[in-house]
Design a protein around this motif. Structure first.
Motif, PDB file in Angstrom:
ATOM      1  N   GLU A  10       1.318  41.117   8.919  1.00  0.00           N
ATOM      2  CA  GLU A  10       0.251  41.573   9.086  1.00  0.00           C
ATOM      3  C   GLU A  10       0.664  43.129   9.324  1.00  0.00           C
ATOM      4  O   GLU A  10       1.556  43.348  10.350  1.00  0.00           O
ATOM      5  CB  GLU A  10      -0.690  40.936  10.189  1.00  0.00           C
ATOM      6  CG  GLU A  10      -1.912  41.851  10.566  1.00  0.00           C
ATOM      7  CD  GLU A  10      -2.712  40.934  11.839  1.00  0.00           C
ATOM      8  OE1 GLU A  10      -3.949  40.666  11.169  1.00  0.00           O
ATOM      9  OE2 GLU A  10      -2.258  40.892  12.977  1.00  0.00           O
ATOM     10  N   CYS A  11       0.249  44.190   8.857  1.00  0.00           N
ATOM     11  CA  CYS A  11       0.366  45.714   9.225  1.00  0.00           C
ATOM     12  C   CYS A  11      -0.051  45.808  10.431  1.00  0.00           C
ATOM     13  O   CYS A  11      -1.241  45.637  11.105  1.00  0.00           O
ATOM     14  CB  CYS A  11      -0.270  46.395   8.240  1.00  0.00           C
ATOM     15  SG  CYS A  11      -0.099  48.140   8.429  1.00  0.00           S
ATOM     16  N   THR A  16      -3.955  44.890   7.531  1.00  0.00           N
ATOM     17  CA  THR A  16      -3.926  44.376   6.499  1.00  0.00           C
ATOM     18  C   THR A  16      -2.894  43.364   6.390  1.00  0.00           C
ATOM     19  O   THR A  16      -1.668  43.212   6.912  1.00  0.00           O
ATOM     20  CB  THR A  16      -3.525  45.403   5.458  1.00  0.00           C
ATOM     21  OG1 THR A  16      -4.654  46.307   5.213  1.00  0.00           O
ATOM     22  CG2 THR A  16      -3.485  44.767   3.739  1.00  0.00           C
ATOM     23  N   TYR A  18      -0.134  40.668   4.440  1.00  0.00           N
ATOM     24  CA  TYR A  18       0.719  40.267   3.113  1.00  0.00           C
ATOM     25  C   TYR A  18       0.775  38.938   3.221  1.00  0.00           C
ATOM     26  O   TYR A  18       1.517  38.475   3.898  1.00  0.00           O
ATOM     27  CB  TYR A  18       2.014  41.223   3.197  1.00  0.00           C
ATOM     28  CG  TYR A  18       2.954  40.559   1.988  1.00  0.00           C
ATOM     29  CD1 TYR A  18       2.336  41.150   0.438  1.00  0.00           C
ATOM     30  CD2 TYR A  18       3.599  39.642   1.828  1.00  0.00           C
ATOM     31  CE1 TYR A  18       3.184  40.745  -0.511  1.00  0.00           C
ATOM     32  CE2 TYR A  18       4.440  39.180   0.687  1.00  0.00           C
ATOM     33  CZ  TYR A  18       3.931  39.886  -0.377  1.00  0.00           C
ATOM     34  OH  TYR A  18       4.800  39.274  -1.456  1.00  0.00           O
ATOM     35  N   ASP A  24       1.616  41.598  -4.345  1.00  0.00           N
ATOM     36  CA  ASP A  24       0.745  42.788  -4.232  1.00  0.00           C
ATOM     37  C   ASP A  24       0.590  43.319  -5.332  1.00  0.00           C
ATOM     38  O   ASP A  24       1.550  44.174  -6.195  1.00  0.00           O
ATOM     39  CB  ASP A  24       1.576  43.693  -3.316  1.00  0.00           C
ATOM     40  CG  ASP A  24       1.054  45.099  -3.196  1.00  0.00           C
ATOM     41  OD1 ASP A  24      -0.115  45.284  -3.730  1.00  0.00           O
ATOM     42  OD2 ASP A  24       1.661  46.142  -2.455  1.00  0.00           O
ATOM     43  N   ARG A  43       5.406  49.666   0.798  1.00  0.00           N
ATOM     44  CA  ARG A  43       4.492  50.183   1.771  1.00  0.00           C
ATOM     45  C   ARG A  43       3.182  49.380   1.743  1.00  0.00           C
ATOM     46  O   ARG A  43       2.769  48.636   0.739  1.00  0.00           O
ATOM     47  CB  ARG A  43       4.218  51.496   1.439  1.00  0.00           C
ATOM     48  CG  ARG A  43       5.103  52.513   1.279  1.00  0.00           C
ATOM     49  CD  ARG A  43       5.786  52.840   2.245  1.00  0.00           C
ATOM     50  NE  ARG A  43       5.026  53.679   3.190  1.00  0.00           N
ATOM     51  CZ  ARG A  43       5.766  54.381   4.167  1.00  0.00           C
ATOM     52  NH1 ARG A  43       6.811  54.187   4.687  1.00  0.00           N
ATOM     53  NH2 ARG A  43       4.868  54.985   5.103  1.00  0.00           N
ATOM     54  N   CYS A  44       2.426  49.567   2.918  1.00  0.00           N
ATOM     55  CA  CYS A  44       1.195  48.747   2.999  1.00  0.00           C
ATOM     56  C   CYS A  44       0.163  49.201   1.846  1.00  0.00           C
ATOM     57  O   CYS A  44      -0.156  50.470   1.697  1.00  0.00           O
ATOM     58  CB  CYS A  44       0.634  48.973   4.245  1.00  0.00           C
ATOM     59  SG  CYS A  44      -1.092  48.551   4.524  1.00  0.00           S
ATOM     60  N   HIS A  46      -2.791  49.413   1.829  1.00  0.00           N
ATOM     61  CA  HIS A  46      -4.179  49.856   2.227  1.00  0.00           C
ATOM     62  C   HIS A  46      -3.984  51.127   3.112  1.00  0.00           C
ATOM     63  O   HIS A  46      -4.741  52.170   2.893  1.00  0.00           O
ATOM     64  CB  HIS A  46      -4.682  48.890   3.437  1.00  0.00           C
ATOM     65  CG  HIS A  46      -6.172  49.203   3.742  1.00  0.00           C
ATOM     66  ND1 HIS A  46      -7.249  49.414   3.046  1.00  0.00           N
ATOM     67  CD2 HIS A  46      -6.459  49.935   5.185  1.00  0.00           C
ATOM     68  CE1 HIS A  46      -8.425  49.657   3.954  1.00  0.00           C
ATOM     69  NE2 HIS A  46      -7.796  49.943   5.120  1.00  0.00           N
ATOM     70  N   CYS A  47      -2.844  51.228   3.955  1.00  0.00           N
ATOM     71  CA  CYS A  47      -2.743  52.290   4.747  1.00  0.00           C
ATOM     72  C   CYS A  47      -1.422  53.187   4.496  1.00  0.00           C
ATOM     73  O   CYS A  47      -1.225  54.217   5.114  1.00  0.00           O
ATOM     74  CB  CYS A  47      -2.871  52.046   6.292  1.00  0.00           C
ATOM     75  SG  CYS A  47      -1.413  51.288   6.738  1.00  0.00           S
ATOM     76  N   LYS A  51       7.087  49.004   5.678  1.00  0.00           N
ATOM     77  CA  LYS A  51       7.337  47.605   5.815  1.00  0.00           C
ATOM     78  C   LYS A  51       7.652  47.289   7.045  1.00  0.00           C
ATOM     79  O   LYS A  51       7.305  46.220   7.682  1.00  0.00           O
ATOM     80  CB  LYS A  51       8.444  47.143   4.849  1.00  0.00           C
ATOM     81  CG  LYS A  51       8.725  45.846   4.970  1.00  0.00           C
ATOM     82  CD  LYS A  51       9.687  45.314   3.884  1.00  0.00           C
ATOM     83  CE  LYS A  51      10.376  44.113   3.900  1.00  0.00           C
ATOM     84  NZ  LYS A  51      11.429  43.750   3.028  1.00  0.00           N
ATOM     85  N   PHE A  54       5.094  45.996   9.597  1.00  0.00           N
ATOM     86  CA  PHE A  54       4.464  44.659   9.627  1.00  0.00           C
ATOM     87  C   PHE A  54       4.944  43.605  10.565  1.00  0.00           C
ATOM     88  O   PHE A  54       6.114  43.563  10.865  1.00  0.00           O
ATOM     89  CB  PHE A  54       4.727  43.927   8.235  1.00  0.00           C
ATOM     90  CG  PHE A  54       3.827  44.493   7.186  1.00  0.00           C
ATOM     91  CD1 PHE A  54       2.608  43.726   6.702  1.00  0.00           C
ATOM     92  CD2 PHE A  54       3.781  45.885   6.772  1.00  0.00           C
ATOM     93  CE1 PHE A  54       1.836  44.232   5.926  1.00  0.00           C
ATOM     94  CE2 PHE A  54       2.861  46.353   5.899  1.00  0.00           C
ATOM     95  CZ  PHE A  54       1.699  45.701   5.368  1.00  0.00           C
TER      96      PHE A  54
END
Length: 61
Positions: A10-11, A16, A18, A24, A43-44, A46-47, A51, A54
């Motif tokens: 989770e970010c 978000t 993964y 992805d 990279r995420c 969403h935002c 990495k 996370f």
């Protein structure tokens, strides 16, 4: 506790998740790709968080 290939991450910026089962698609990461196998510059989606931001989700509750 060691990381498992199916662990979800989770970010820490936008929350978000993964999920290796989904991959992805936008970044060309195929389903089944464990988080540890993602490139360091991934990279995420969403935002755009790094990495390193996370955190592994503990689903063993």
């Amino acid at each position: 506790m060691s990381d498992r290939a199916g662990d979800r991450w989770e970010c820490g910026v936008c929350w978000t998740v993964y999920d290796p089962a989904a991959g992805d698609e936008a970044a060309g990461v195929l389903p089944g790709t464990p988080f540890e196998a993602l490139p360091d510059d991934w990279r995420c989606p969403h935002c755009d968080g790094a990495k390193a931001r996370f955190l592994r989700i503990d689903d063993d509750s």
